[in-house]
Design an enzyme around this catalytic site. Structure first.
Site, PDB file in Angstrom:
ATOM      1  N   LEU A 110       0.823  -1.206   0.000  1.00  2.32           N
ATOM      2  CA  LEU A 110       0.000   0.000   0.000  1.00  2.32           C
ATOM      3  C   LEU A 110       0.863   1.264   0.000  1.00  2.32           C
ATOM      4  O   LEU A 110       0.507   2.259  -0.644  1.00  2.32           O
ATOM      5  CB  LEU A 110      -0.931  -0.006   1.216  1.00  2.32           C
ATOM      6  CG  LEU A 110      -2.041   1.057   1.227  1.00  2.32           C
ATOM      7  CD1 LEU A 110      -2.939   0.903   0.024  1.00  2.32           C
ATOM      8  CD2 LEU A 110      -2.846   0.959   2.514  1.00  2.32           C
ATOM      9  N   CYS A 111       1.995   1.225   0.705  1.00  6.59           N
ATOM     10  CA  CYS A 111       2.851   2.413   0.761  1.00  6.59           C
ATOM     11  C   CYS A 111       3.413   2.748  -0.621  1.00  6.59           C
ATOM     12  O   CYS A 111       3.569   3.922  -0.978  1.00  6.59           O
ATOM     13  CB  CYS A 111       3.977   2.215   1.773  1.00  6.59           C
ATOM     14  SG  CYS A 111       5.008   0.766   1.441  1.00  6.59           S
TER      15      CYS A 111
END
Length: 423
Positions: free
Chosen positions: A205-206
């Site tokens: 997600l980052c």
């Protein structure tokens, strides 16, 4: 492409008898041609999916003597389908697949009636599915397969033999494929083999949020982060061209911002629907296997021994058949709850993440309850916000070791019962 002439009923049956005789499915002493014909003609079959695999299945069934065929598909024809879905023509683009495929078969093969259903499989009830002698799935969706499998298993009544609806499931992925026969409540079901599926591709997600490097990162950013921001609780419909178009345009704008090339409409579809490129030859091989099993079931000419066939055409032509065993703790065809050992000092959120990664469960947005009391619910929004603090609590704070959790998820057509023992 010029369409061939209509196939007459006599021509069709002459070919069928030769096929059965060549494969030793008819003993020459008995000459049971009329009996075989009766069996096949009286067998009402449901085909789920009218795409690459479904077109092959419909054609094979019609030429194998089946006369009463129904087909369900919720999709419409796209120009990209025309290279392998041979029941469609350029003039059919935009039309429902089920309706168009049925019309083509009805026109081409005499004595066959294909009835289309342009809808989702979830739109039909058990009374509808109970009409059929067997069901053949040619789907590209794991969720749809799980729903259909759970429905047919749930319909089986041990006191009513007619409630048993054999499910023949075919699937392809590039040059690989498989075909299997499921006798609900007797053999292993689709859910029993979930651990054989490859893990869905995901991205951190980052990376998606902060440092995108690939076109897929931009598409997932639009899908996971931007869609909820712009559309709230409305769930994206990956079969709706308008939703896919919005995703494509949003991902393209993101890609331009980071000078990333390669975001296309077809790639957007592939990422959000986890689409693998289809190979026409693989579809033909798997469809032939599915229809061969249908012919065996309809004529009772051959006993089902192995229930699973795997095919690989990556390096050569390779097939392997075996008997897939039932799982004692299958959440669909077993009455036993799944057992799970987990540390009691872990949080509910950590349990959630573990179950999302577990290949034989494949949860997306699970909700949890114990003893009828909710621990965490994904919706509605107000309830999710009120119960969100429970995600950070340890499991030992929320329930006792040995308690049975009830887990529901939008991807599951059933509730998952899990007995959690603290270790």
């Amino acid at each position: 492409m010029v369409d061939a002439q209509t196939i007459t009923d006599n021509e069709r049956w002459a070919g069928i008898y030769k096929l059965l005789d060549r494969n030793s499915l008819i003993h020459p002493e008995f000459e049971p041609q009329e009996e075989i014909k009766e069996f096949i003609q009286s067998c009402k079959i449901l085909v789920i999916g009218a795409g690459g695999l479904g077109c092959e299945i419909l054609k094979n069934l019609a030429l194998s003597g089946f006369c009463d065929i129904h087909v369900i598909d919720m999709d419409t024809i796209d120009v990209s389908n025309l290279n392998r879905q041979f029941l469609f023509r350029r003039a059919d683009v935009g039309k429902p697949k089920a309706v168009t495929a049925a019309a083509f078969i009805n026109k081409r093969v005499q004595g066959v009636t294909v009835t289309p259903h342009y809808c989702k499989i979830q739109d039909k009830d058990e009374d509808f599915y109970s009409e059929f002698a067997l069901v053949i799935c040619g789907l590209d969706s794991i969720e749809a397969r799980r729903w259909m499998n759970a429905t047919l298993v749930g319909m089986r009544d041990e006191d009513n033999p007619d409630s048993l609806k054999p499910l023949i499931d075919g699937g392809t992925e590039g040059f690989k494929g498989q075909a299997r026969v499921i006798l609900p409540g007797i053999t292993s079901c689709y859910e029993c083999s979930m651990d054989m599926l490859s893990k869905p591709t995901g991205f951190p997600l980052c990376t998606i949020a902060n440092t995108p490097r690939l076109p897929e990162h931009c598409i997932e950013w639009a899908h996971i982060l931007e869609w909820p921001n712009k559309h709230g609780e409305r769930k994206m419909d990956t079969d709706d061209p308008k939703d896919i178009q919005w995703l494509y345009e949003t991902a393209l704008a993101r890609a331009k911002q980071y000078n990333i090339q390669g975001v296309t409409y077809s790639l957007t579809q592939g990422v959000v629907k986890n689409i693998i490129p289809a190979i026409a030859a693989t579809n033909a091989i798997i469809a032939a296997s599915c229809c061969n099993e249908a012919l065996k079931i309809a004529t009772t000419c051959a006993k089902n021994l192995n229930n699973y066939m795997m095919y690989s055409g990556n390096d050569s032509v390779y097939t392997y058949t075996f008997e897939h065993q039932r799982k004692d703790d299958c959440p669909v065809c077993s009455t036993s709850a799944t057992k799970l050992d987990f540390k009691g000092d872990k949080t509910l959120e950590e349990l959630m993440d573990y179950l999302k990664e577990k290949p034989d469960v494949q949860l997306k947005k699970p909700s949890f309850a114990v003893g009828g009391k909710p621990l965490y619910m994904q919706a509605p929004k107000q309830l999710e916000e009120a119960m969100r603090p429970n995600l950070q609590k340890s499991l030992s704070e929320l329930f006792s070791s040995g308690d049975e959790l009830t887990i529901t998820d939008s991807t599951l057509p059933f509730s998952l019962q899990v007995i959690v023992t603290f270790v």
